[in-house]
Enzyme design. Structure first.
Site, PDB file in Angstrom:
ATOM      1  N   HIS A   4      -1.994  -8.896   1.872  1.00 12.93           N
ATOM      2  CA  HIS A   4      -1.654  -7.635   2.567  1.00 12.93           C
ATOM      3  C   HIS A   4      -2.798  -7.319   3.543  1.00 12.93           C
ATOM      4  CE1 HIS A   4       0.237  -3.864   3.316  1.00 12.93           C
ATOM      5  NE2 HIS A   4      -0.232  -3.147   2.298  1.00 12.93           N
ATOM      6  N   HIS A  50       5.738 -12.769   7.299  1.00 12.39           N
ATOM      7  CA  HIS A  50       5.974 -11.385   6.886  1.00 12.39           C
ATOM      8  C   HIS A  50       7.168 -11.338   5.946  1.00 12.39           C
ATOM      9  CE1 HIS A  50       6.422  -7.024   7.089  1.00 12.39           C
ATOM     10  NE2 HIS A  50       5.161  -7.028   7.469  1.00 12.39           N
ATOM     11  N   SER A  56       0.827  -1.220   0.000  1.00  9.28           N
ATOM     12  CA  SER A  56       0.000   0.000   0.000  1.00  9.28           C
ATOM     13  C   SER A  56       0.856   1.264   0.000  1.00  9.28           C
ATOM     14  CB  SER A  56      -0.979   0.009   1.178  1.00  9.28           C
ATOM     15  OG  SER A  56      -0.313  -0.212   2.396  1.00  9.28           O
ATOM     16  N   ASP A  95      -2.300  -8.701  11.602  1.00 19.70           N
ATOM     17  CA  ASP A  95      -3.656  -9.111  11.253  1.00 19.70           C
ATOM     18  C   ASP A  95      -4.148 -10.330  12.026  1.00 19.70           C
ATOM     19  OD1 ASP A  95      -4.003  -7.109   9.239  1.00 19.70           O
ATOM     20  OD2 ASP A  95      -2.559  -8.220   8.051  1.00 19.70           O
ATOM     21  N   ARG A 107       2.973  -5.071  16.730  1.00 22.44           N
ATOM     22  CA  ARG A 107       1.578  -4.633  16.571  1.00 22.44           C
ATOM     23  C   ARG A 107       0.627  -5.748  17.030  1.00 22.44           C
ATOM     24  NH1 ARG A 107       1.698  -3.166  10.318  1.00 22.44           N
ATOM     25  NH2 ARG A 107       2.547  -5.269  10.376  1.00 22.44           N
TER      26      ARG A 107
END
Ligand code: AMX
Length: 468
Positions: free
Chosen positions: A305, A351, A275, A406, A360
């Site tokens: 993604h 990743h 992105s 995620d 995160r």
């Protein structure tokens, strides 16, 4: 004073910690206290332009790496070919926003009254200026974004006419593209603005865009999953996240706190992710910030993604449907192997750059431990966290078996009643606007040219490296 007598050869970990806290304090003291963000940037831009000009002059021919054939076929993994000022991703430690880790940001950035999580406004200030803002600066930003939030009527009409079976990310990207009717950069460019002023108009668009995306996103939510009514007006006394959750139709203060954390941590992940890179690339053609951001959203909508947050929850729900709410470790392991053997990925794990658990993920886990420790889905996420990495390692090919951002977010959203998984990537997109817009302003301030790397055909590549 004794600090300054430490010789480099004797610097220990504790010295480093003291020096790093000292540098945080010094940076805070030297930061500009004006609440006018554009005025703060106007002072920084010329200094930064000079610094980089001198660096390029002196070191322009220095090498930073090599490109191998494998890198060219392997998604350019590891090629250092981009400059991104806002954040840097360390494979082991995770993201640092202008040098600050997520726990440091949670500590240093201003919070809402009575709140514990950082305000995304503060993170944006940090990303774009490099300085940790004070409370007045963050408040000014909340107010300014609230005042820039209105949508042109054609975008509202467009949103209200999308079929409810159009994916929320497609609605989001279309609406952002249509918002380019408002672009001050596009207007200034066609009126012949001097290139030294590009960043100033891009800044205006960036601020407008960030202000407007929660309104677009909330309208999509209400139209697609509710009765489409009552999104209400943006309140200039509330922060960006509080306005967003109110427009979505949620009144739990804890959900708003989650949103502040969520919108902070999803904002930026250096320059090479799909992105961010898409926004940078399209912006380099001087497409305006709306068109550039829409390109980024289209990339974010891919399952490898940003769509992975939706995929993770679907995966967990499928697992629960097949194995029950609290399955045994053996059953979970078997389910993971079945997934891999059927040629699918385990969403939320792996990743391209990270090689450890994503911080995160960790901070969302900490939020869950504080607020929803007994939630069955959270327990399943914890169980999957124990079981998946060794299985992925056993495949012998996955470079990073650890969870990414995620793997956790959907579980938190479900707990607060946001069960519509198709919407999750929109939240990611709202947050990503902060990082990529800060980056785009600097792209234009630093005069980055149109991006155009060289490609080769396989025949030419073979000739070049193998002589045939
Ligand atoms: N499940 C199954 N296989 C995986 C895997 C996973 N979670 N992660 C990597 N692999 C596989 C790859 O598909 C690849 O297989 P192949 O050689 O047969 O093509 C092999 O392992 C090597 O891949 P890699 O070098 O470890 O990863 P990558 O840099 O090519 O890809 C990523 C990174 C994120 C796309 C990948 O780990 C993945 O598909 N993960 C699941 C989807 C996901 O969670 N995406 C979100 C990432 C974070 C984000 O952007 N929001």
């Amino acid at each position: 004073m004794s600090l300054f007598r430490i010789t480099t050869s004797r610097i220990t970990e504790s010295h480093q910690k003291v020096l790093s806290s000292l540098s945080v304090v010094l940076r805070a003291i030297s930061a500009d206290s004006s609440t006018d963000l554009k005025a703060v940037l106007s002072k920084k831009v010329p200094a930064e332009q000079e610094r980089i000009k001198a660096f390029r002059k002196n070191y322009g021919a220095s090498k930073v790496g090599e490109v191998t054939v494998e890198m060219m076929y392997g998604g350019m993994r590891g090629i250092k070919g981009l400059v991104c000022e806002t954040s840097v991703l360390d494979p082991d430690e995770g993201i640092r926003f202008r040098g600050y880790s997520i726990p440091e940001c949670q500590k240093l950035l201003p919070k809402a009254p009575g709140g514990e999580e950082p305000l995304p406004e503060g993170l944006f200030w940090l990303l774009i200026t490099g300085d940790v803002p004070n409370e007045a600066q963050v408040k000014a930003l909340s107010k300014e974004w609230a005042n820039r939030a209105s949508l042109p009527s054609h975008v509202v009409t467009m949103l209200n006419n999308f079929p409810s079976n159009l994916h929320p990310m497609s609605q989001f990207s279309c609406a952002v593209t249509a918002l380019n009717s408002e672009s001050k950069f596009a207007k200034a460019y066609s009126a012949g603005v001097h290139k030294s002023k590009y960043w100033e108009v891009v800044y205006e668009d960036a601020m407008d865009l960030i202000a407007k995306v929660p309104v677009v996103a909330a309208t999509i939510y209400r139209n697609t999953f509710r009765d489409g009514k009552g999104i209400g007006a943006v309140d200039p006394t509330k922060d960006w996240s509080a306005n967003y959750t109110q427009m979505l139709g949620y009144d739990s203060p804890e959900f708003t706190e989650l949103m502040r954390l969520y919108l902070t941590i999803h904002s930026d992940h250096e320059g090479g992710n799909v992105s961010a890179h898409a926004v940078h690339l399209v912006g380099s053609a001087l497409s305006d910030p709306y068109l550039s951001f829409a390109a980024g959203l289209n990339g974010l909508a891919g399952p490898l993604h940003g769509l992975a947050n939706q995929e993770v929850l679907q995966f967990l729900k499928k697992m629960q449907a097949a194995l029950g709410e609290a399955p045994s470790d053996d059953k979970v392991k078997e389910f993971i192997w079945q997934t891999l053997k059927s040629g699918q990925v385990v969403p939320g794990f792996g990743h391209a750059v990270l090689r450890k658990t994503d911080p995160r993920y960790t901070c969302q886990r900490e939020f869950a431990l504080k607020h929803l420790p007994n939630d069955p889905l959270f327990k399943l996420v914890g169980q999957v966290y124990r079981i998946v990495p060794p299985v992925l390692l056993e495949t012998g090919k996955v470079k990073n078996p650890w969870p990414n951002v995620d793997a956790h977010s959907g579980t938190l959203l479900q707990y607060y009643g946001m069960t519509e998984m198709n919407y999750y990537t929109v939240l990611f997109g709202v947050s990503r606007a902060l990082g990529v817009m800060a980056g785009l302003v600097w792209d234009r301030a630093l005069g980055f040219p149109i991006e155009r790397p060289k490609s080769l055909s396989t025949d030419l590549l073979m000739k070049q490296v193998a002589g045939k």
